[in-house]
Design an enzyme around this catalytic site. Structure first.
Site, PDB file in Angstrom:
ATOM      1  N   SER A 167       0.838  -1.200   0.000  1.00 38.05           N
ATOM      2  CA  SER A 167       0.000   0.000   0.000  1.00 38.05           C
ATOM      3  C   SER A 167       0.876   1.254   0.000  1.00 38.05           C
ATOM      4  O   SER A 167       1.752   1.386  -0.857  1.00 38.05           O
ATOM      5  CB  SER A 167      -0.919  -0.060   1.227  1.00 38.05           C
ATOM      6  OG  SER A 167      -1.978   0.821   1.087  1.00 38.05           O
ATOM      7  N   ASP A 333      -8.437  -6.734  -4.768  1.00 35.39           N
ATOM      8  CA  ASP A 333      -8.069  -5.402  -4.264  1.00 35.39           C
ATOM      9  C   ASP A 333      -8.618  -4.346  -5.225  1.00 35.39           C
ATOM     10  O   ASP A 333      -8.157  -4.225  -6.356  1.00 35.39           O
ATOM     11  CB  ASP A 333      -6.538  -5.318  -4.177  1.00 35.39           C
ATOM     12  CG  ASP A 333      -6.049  -3.989  -3.583  1.00 35.39           C
ATOM     13  OD1 ASP A 333      -6.869  -3.060  -3.422  1.00 35.39           O
ATOM     14  OD2 ASP A 333      -4.845  -3.892  -3.303  1.00 35.39           O
ATOM     15  N   HIS A 366      -7.872  -5.402  -0.395  1.00 33.57           N
ATOM     16  CA  HIS A 366      -6.565  -4.760  -0.249  1.00 33.57           C
ATOM     17  C   HIS A 366      -5.797  -5.300   0.955  1.00 33.57           C
ATOM     18  O   HIS A 366      -4.575  -5.461   0.915  1.00 33.57           O
ATOM     19  CB  HIS A 366      -6.785  -3.252  -0.117  1.00 33.57           C
ATOM     20  CG  HIS A 366      -5.533  -2.459   0.026  1.00 33.57           C
ATOM     21  ND1 HIS A 366      -4.532  -2.477  -0.921  1.00 33.57           N
ATOM     22  CD2 HIS A 366      -5.103  -1.618   1.007  1.00 33.57           C
ATOM     23  CE1 HIS A 366      -3.547  -1.681  -0.521  1.00 33.57           C
ATOM     24  NE2 HIS A 366      -3.867  -1.155   0.638  1.00 33.57           N
TER      25      HIS A 366
END
Lengths: 398, 206
Positions: A167, A333, A366
């Site tokens: 991320s 995601d 995610h």
């Protein structure tokens, strides 16, 4: 716990800046030479809090830097000193794990602008003697990485064996590879993007507006007023948390199940388990996170575009890079979807970089990069093992 | 592993490996589990890259330390700059491409040379299969039924030689393999290779 309970229980700051008592180290860097920021300002006496595991070998070639995500921190292995929850990457980092602390020296530092020991908006501005608040300079992912570079220099490490992160951590990885290609042997950006999409900026803006519309935010000056915009921050966290999951994961976990009741209340209590879960996520978050930090970090993510330093052409950012890359994404995601990762891979191929890429099958959204995903772990470990061989480090005993 | 080969790689892959100079830069397009790339790295110090569509294949490759990208060959091959590789390898895959000619064009753009191996649809056993059974051939090396085969663009050795000629590329080396895996140089005897060759292997240059 309700939001109100959390407010009454929460501490104003997670640590005392003059008396570091949390686990890990806290160093003061940029004491002589200031840290030059992307916005043109300079910061002196930058504090960086970090934790380290394993042992640095004699030629300092076995160091791995782990970059944490938006709401992560340096407590990725052991239980968190404030929340008591397990470290956020306990599945991946540890003795015999994917990032094997028996063989690697692993460092994770709180990012610049963070709120667990590194310099950020809740610290004291030396010029005014008061908390920075929104007078803190707007920082970028590049600034965070510059601060990390100071720490790595401080530790005497010339070349990191690997820089890894998911991320926003992945953005730092890309920035490292782009800015310091000779100081990184391998880079593993996971579930990330080379630039923030309109959708990502939009979600971040919802979070920021939630904070800024809380009257307790006091135009960013809440510390001076003895307040903290817990409600706004909790709502920001709730909205963001949805984006970290997938519809499948939410349905599997909660469905339309009711929370502690047999029937609908015909009111606005948390009737559904999913509501109760989100409220809990929001209320526990405010215990450990500073609202202004949330504003600054999300802004840094929105500003991120690793191609901007290369004239807007992503492939030029990585042209003839010596760094070995492993890019990974997850099928479910939707915050940093696979096409974001593919964009990075296409650019790396165009720049003739040494790159591997895999899209991992997962329905966990995610957050999959934080969870037990055997295929993800297997590929990740295999890549590091291969790199260890290329770097002349010892492979795992099989 | 193939007992006929002490190093343990498939015979047709060994033929391809033998065409490659040590220390060169190689892209294996559709590299499967990375057998060839791994061999080239270990035995010939080749700087290898791969493209592979299957998750299992990419997982196997990356786990052994190879640089392999998961993706669709026909789109991803366009990413690379001109003359990026010394060799671009396409082994047993051309017949599964939607646009084989375009793939070949791209291979010769990004590589100084290309190595292509393909099943020969004019192999005598296949000819007899069609002649006597009147059905699309199914064999150990071509194990698919017509309706579920990934091989949508079969060709013969003669077809391929003609295409290469039409595209203006040179064949520097050509081999054919019979079903025992014995390889022979084609030379000028295309007719013989086209009849007795179960597979053809070609080294192309510009």
């Amino acid at each position: 716990m309700s939001v109100d309970e959390a407010i009454s229980q929460s501490v104003e700051k997670a640590y005392d800046p003059d008396n570091w008592t949390l686990p890990g180290e806290r160093v003061c860097l940029a004491q002589n030479e200031p840290l030059r920021l992307d916005n043109g300002e300079e910061l002196k006496n930058v504090h960086i809090a970090y934790q380290a595991w394993g042992t640095l070998n004699a030629d300092k070639s076995n160091a791995i830097l782990v970059c944490h995500a938006l709401t992560g921190d340096q407590y990725m292995v052991d239980d968190h000193p404030i929340t008591g929850k397990p470290g956020w990457w306990k599945q991946v980092v540890g003795p015999g794990k994917v990032i094997d602390t028996d063989r690697y020296f692993v460092v994770c530092s709180n990012i610049l602008g963070g709120c667990l020991g590194s310099t950020g908006p809740q610290d004291i501005n030396p010029q005014t003697g008061k908390e920075w608040g929104v007078d803190f300079p707007v920082i970028t992912i590049g600034d965070m990485v510059r601060a990390q570079k100071l720490l790595i220099d401080h530790l005497g490490i010339k070349k990191l064996f690997a820089v890894v992160g998911g991320s926003m951590g992945g953005m730092q990885v890309l920035e490292w590879a782009c800015r310091y290609p000779d100081n990184v042997f391998a880079a593993v950006p996971i579930a990330t993007a080379a630039r923030h999409s309109a959708q990502n900026i939009a979600f971040n803006e919802v979070g920021r507006q939630a904070i800024m519309s809380d009257p307790d935010w006091c135009s960013g000056d809440y510390h001076a007023h003895g307040k903290h915009p817990h409600r706004g921050l909790a709502v920001a966290r709730m909205a963001a948390h949805i984006t970290y999951l997938s519809e499948t994961a939410l349905t599997r976990k909660f469905g339309r199940n009711l929370q502690d009741r047999d029937d609908l209340s015909y009111g606005f209590d948390a009737d559904f388990q999913v509501e109760s879960y989100l409220r809990h996520q929001g209320s526990t978050f405010v215990d450990r996170f500073d609202a202004n930090s949330y504003l600054y970090i999300t802004r840094a993510m929105d500003y991120f575009d690793v191609a901007s330093a290369a004239g807007g052409v992503l492939s030029n950012a990585f042209k003839d890079t010596p760094v070995r890359f492993l890019v990974m994404s997850f099928t479910s995601d939707w915050l940093y979807p696979t096409h974001d990762s593919r964009e990075i891979v296409h650019a790396l191929n165009a720049g003739m970089a040494n790159v591997s890429f895999i899209e991992v099958e997962s329905d966990k959204g995610h957050d999959a990069f934080l969870l037990d995903e055997p295929e993800f772990h297997k590929v990740f470990e295999g890549f590091l093992e291969g790199c260890a061989e290329h770097r002349g480090l010892q492979r795992k005993a099989s | 592993m193939n007992p006929a080969n002490p190093k343990g790689i498939r015979v047709d892959l060994q033929l391809i490996a033998d065409m490659i100079e040590p220390g060169t830069r190689v892209l294996d397009v559709g590299c499967g589990n990375g057998q060839l790339l791994d061999y080239l790295w270990r035995e010939k110090q080749v700087d290898g890259r791969g493209i592979e569509i299957s998750t299992e294949g990419v997982q196997a490759c990356v786990s052994t330390g190879l640089s392999v990208v998961q993706g669709d060959v026909e789109t991803d091959i366009r990413d690379y700059p001109d003359d990026a590789f010394d060799y671009v390898i396409l082994s047993q895959t051309l017949q599964a491409m939607r646009e084989p000619r375009e793939v070949l064009e791209q291979m010769m753009r990004i590589g100084k040379r290309a190595i292509v191996s393909l099943p020969n649809f004019a192999y005598w056993r296949l000819r007899l299969y069609i002649m006597f059974k009147g059905r699309m051939p199914v064999s150990d090396s071509l194990p698919y039924q017509w309706y579920d085969t990934p091989n949508i663009h079969f060709c013969t050795i003669r077809d391929f030689v003609r295409l290469v000629d039409e595209m203006g590329f040179k064949i520097d080396q050509s081999l054919f393999l019979d079903e025992e895996g014995t390889s022979r140089t084609m030379g000028k005897s295309i007719a013989m290779a086209n009849f007795f060759g179960e597979q053809g292997v070609f080294l192309l240059s510009k």
